[in-house]
Design a protein around this motif. Structure first.
Motif, mmCIF file in Angstrom:
data_model
loop_
_atom_site.group_PDB
_atom_site.id
_atom_site.type_symbol
_atom_site.label_atom_id
_atom_site.label_comp_id
_atom_site.label_asym_id
_atom_site.label_seq_id
_atom_site.Cartn_x
_atom_site.Cartn_y
_atom_site.Cartn_z
ATOM 1 N N ILE A 53 2.651 33.028 0.287
ATOM 2 C CA ILE A 53 3.928 32.168 -0.236
ATOM 3 C C ILE A 53 3.687 31.970 -1.556
ATOM 4 C CG2 ILE A 53 4.637 29.688 0.068
ATOM 5 C CD1 ILE A 53 3.905 30.009 3.173
ATOM 6 N N CYS A 54 2.296 31.487 -2.146
ATOM 7 C CA CYS A 54 2.270 30.862 -3.392
ATOM 8 C C CYS A 54 1.548 31.966 -4.270
ATOM 9 C CB CYS A 54 1.458 29.773 -3.402
ATOM 10 S SG CYS A 54 -0.449 29.935 -3.064
ATOM 11 N N CYS A 55 1.026 33.025 -3.640
ATOM 12 C CA CYS A 55 0.544 34.057 -4.297
ATOM 13 C C CYS A 55 -0.952 33.859 -5.252
ATOM 14 C CB CYS A 55 1.601 34.951 -5.280
ATOM 15 S SG CYS A 55 3.030 35.547 -4.302
ATOM 16 N N ILE A 56 -1.465 32.761 -4.790
ATOM 17 C CA ILE A 56 -2.778 32.424 -5.297
ATOM 18 C C ILE A 56 -3.881 33.007 -4.384
ATOM 19 C CG2 ILE A 56 -4.462 30.458 -5.629
ATOM 20 C CD1 ILE A 56 -1.910 28.667 -6.476
ATOM 21 N N ASN A 57 -5.127 33.288 -4.850
ATOM 22 C CA ASN A 57 -6.225 33.997 -4.270
ATOM 23 C C ASN A 57 -6.474 32.852 -2.973
ATOM 24 O OD1 ASN A 57 -5.938 36.315 -5.527
ATOM 25 N ND2 ASN A 57 -7.798 35.541 -6.852
ATOM 26 N N MET A 58 -6.615 33.497 -1.682
ATOM 27 C CA MET A 58 -7.384 32.719 -0.755
ATOM 28 C C MET A 58 -8.725 32.368 -0.825
ATOM 29 S SD MET A 58 -5.140 32.451 1.875
ATOM 30 C CE MET A 58 -3.926 33.131 2.632
ATOM 31 N N PRO A 59 -9.023 30.937 -0.611
ATOM 32 C CA PRO A 59 -10.212 30.566 -0.548
ATOM 33 C C PRO A 59 -11.198 31.333 0.387
ATOM 34 C CG PRO A 59 -8.932 28.814 0.202
ATOM 35 C CD PRO A 59 -8.090 30.162 -0.047
ATOM 36 N N ILE A 60 -12.551 31.840 0.069
ATOM 37 C CA ILE A 60 -13.395 32.575 0.640
ATOM 38 C C ILE A 60 -13.657 31.694 2.071
ATOM 39 C CG2 ILE A 60 -15.545 33.537 1.029
ATOM 40 C CD1 ILE A 60 -15.256 34.158 -2.261
ATOM 41 N N MET A 61 -13.734 30.524 1.847
ATOM 42 C CA MET A 61 -14.311 29.580 3.062
ATOM 43 C C MET A 61 -13.189 29.253 4.064
ATOM 44 S SD MET A 61 -16.392 26.596 1.745
ATOM 45 C CE MET A 61 -16.745 25.999 3.498
ATOM 46 N N GLN A 62 -13.626 29.663 5.327
ATOM 47 C CA GLN A 62 -12.249 29.961 6.381
ATOM 48 C C GLN A 62 -11.401 28.275 6.417
ATOM 49 O OE1 GLN A 62 -11.812 32.449 8.343
ATOM 50 N NE2 GLN A 62 -10.015 31.474 9.453
ATOM 51 N N THR A 63 -12.125 27.176 6.028
ATOM 52 C CA THR A 63 -11.374 26.059 6.146
ATOM 53 C C THR A 63 -10.151 25.823 5.006
ATOM 54 O OG1 THR A 63 -13.174 25.162 4.384
ATOM 55 C CG2 THR A 63 -13.623 24.713 6.817
ATOM 56 N N GLY A 64 -10.273 26.814 4.117
ATOM 57 C CA GLY A 64 -9.181 26.722 3.283
ATOM 58 C C GLY A 64 -8.063 27.552 3.399
ATOM 59 N N ARG A 65 -7.830 27.949 4.640
ATOM 60 C CA ARG A 65 -6.841 29.239 4.978
ATOM 61 C C ARG A 65 -6.580 28.802 6.465
ATOM 62 N NH1 ARG A 65 -9.687 34.590 5.496
ATOM 63 N NH2 ARG A 65 -11.917 33.730 5.084
ATOM 64 N N LYS A 66 -5.355 29.065 6.841
ATOM 65 C CA LYS A 66 -5.229 28.962 8.528
ATOM 66 C C LYS A 66 -4.272 30.443 8.759
ATOM 67 C CE LYS A 66 -2.966 25.969 11.895
ATOM 68 N NZ LYS A 66 -2.316 27.051 12.739
ATOM 69 N N TYR A 67 -4.871 30.590 9.890
ATOM 70 C CA TYR A 67 -4.113 31.932 10.555
ATOM 71 C C TYR A 67 -2.897 31.354 11.431
ATOM 72 C CZ TYR A 67 -3.138 35.807 13.575
ATOM 73 O OH TYR A 67 -2.674 36.995 14.329
ATOM 74 N N GLN A 68 -1.690 32.034 11.111
ATOM 75 C CA GLN A 68 -0.419 31.640 11.859
ATOM 76 C C GLN A 68 -0.392 32.576 13.083
ATOM 77 O OE1 GLN A 68 -0.384 28.561 10.105
ATOM 78 N NE2 GLN A 68 1.910 28.617 10.575
ATOM 79 N N THR A 69 -0.156 32.015 14.119
ATOM 80 C CA THR A 69 -0.133 32.758 15.326
ATOM 81 C C THR A 69 1.152 33.516 15.515
ATOM 82 O OG1 THR A 69 0.253 31.098 16.932
ATOM 83 C CG2 THR A 69 -2.000 31.923 16.536
ATOM 84 N N CYS A 70 2.288 32.791 15.066
ATOM 85 C CA CYS A 70 3.682 33.077 15.118
ATOM 86 C C CYS A 70 3.925 34.471 14.459
ATOM 87 C CB CYS A 70 4.611 32.332 14.673
ATOM 88 S SG CYS A 70 4.102 31.408 13.026
ATOM 89 N N CYS A 71 3.480 34.747 13.108
ATOM 90 C CA CYS A 71 3.753 35.726 12.254
ATOM 91 C C CYS A 71 2.473 36.715 12.013
ATOM 92 C CB CYS A 71 4.438 35.385 10.971
ATOM 93 S SG CYS A 71 3.611 34.218 9.913
ATOM 94 N N GLY A 72 1.303 36.446 12.349
ATOM 95 C CA GLY A 72 0.033 36.938 11.957
ATOM 96 C C GLY A 72 -0.343 36.880 10.571
ATOM 97 N N GLN A 73 -0.078 35.803 9.670
ATOM 98 C CA GLN A 73 -0.236 35.628 8.472
ATOM 99 C C GLN A 73 -1.303 34.594 8.242
ATOM 100 O OE1 GLN A 73 0.959 37.309 5.579
ATOM 101 N NE2 GLN A 73 2.001 38.537 7.142
#
Length: 194
Positions: free
Chosen positions: A77-97
């Motif tokens: 969405i924002c094209c910013i690098n994802m954080p390495i830690m799992q807490t800084g990102r969320k997996y969406q089960t609807c679209c797999g992103q």
């Protein structure tokens, strides 16, 4: 990096025979540079090659150990690098992103700026509101698309006994092996420590 004096790539380091005379030359498994026509030549050349081979093998090991890990794909969405830690990102089960935490917690708006409610920030489908819906979405991604992250998550559910699954570490390991074969690094890491 140090340069090594080795035989030419088309001749045996011990006897000097080329590929045309000795068939396929075998590469030393330590340094990955020196070639031999057979095991006898390798053993005969070992005293001269041993010190150089160990030094090169140590360098290869260090290169592998200290190379940069692969980059995680940026937030779609924002094209910013994802954080390495799992807490800084969320997996969406609807679209797999994977969505970064900033985009996940930001309100989803339409083209006029109206807040739309509980929709996936990426695919704009309604988010799973119950555990059953979330599991159904995860199974769909796992079975229909072979999604490595969905397979990994299914392993976690079995390992922890979450969402009505019976706690079964063996079943969890099966899912993690399957996910690791598809290239999921965390699955590979976990399955190597069992």
């Amino acid at each position: 990096m140090l340069m090594y004096t080795t035989s030419s790539s088309s001749s045996c380091a011990n006897c000097g025979k080329g590929e045309e005379n000795a068939g396929d030359l075998k590469i030393c498994t330590g340094c990955k540079m020196t070639r031999y026509c057979n095991r006898e030549c390798q053993l005969a050349h070992r005293p001269q090659h041993k010190k150089e081979c160990k030094k090169r093998a140590a360098e290869l090991h260090d290169e592998q150990l200290f190379k940069q890990p692969p980059n995680i794909e940026p937030c779609p969405i924002c094209c910013i690098n994802m954080p390495i830690m799992q807490t800084g990102r969320k997996y969406q089960t609807c679209c797999g992103q994977y969505i970064c935490a900033g985009c996940f917690f930001a309100p989803v708006k339409d083209h006029r700026g109206n807040v739309l409610g509980d929709l996936c920030p990426f695919c704009r489908t309604p988010e799973a509101t119950t555990d059953e819906e979330m599991i159904r979405n995860n199974k769909k991604r796992m079975e229909e698309f072979g999604d490595r992250i969905a397979i990994f998550n299914h392993g976690v559910y079995h390992y922890k006994g979450q969402y009505g699954f019976v706690q079964d570490p063996v079943k969890a390991l099966e899912f993690w092996h399957r996910s690791a074969k598809l290239g999921h690094a965390e699955s590979y890491h976990i399955s190597q420590h069992w």
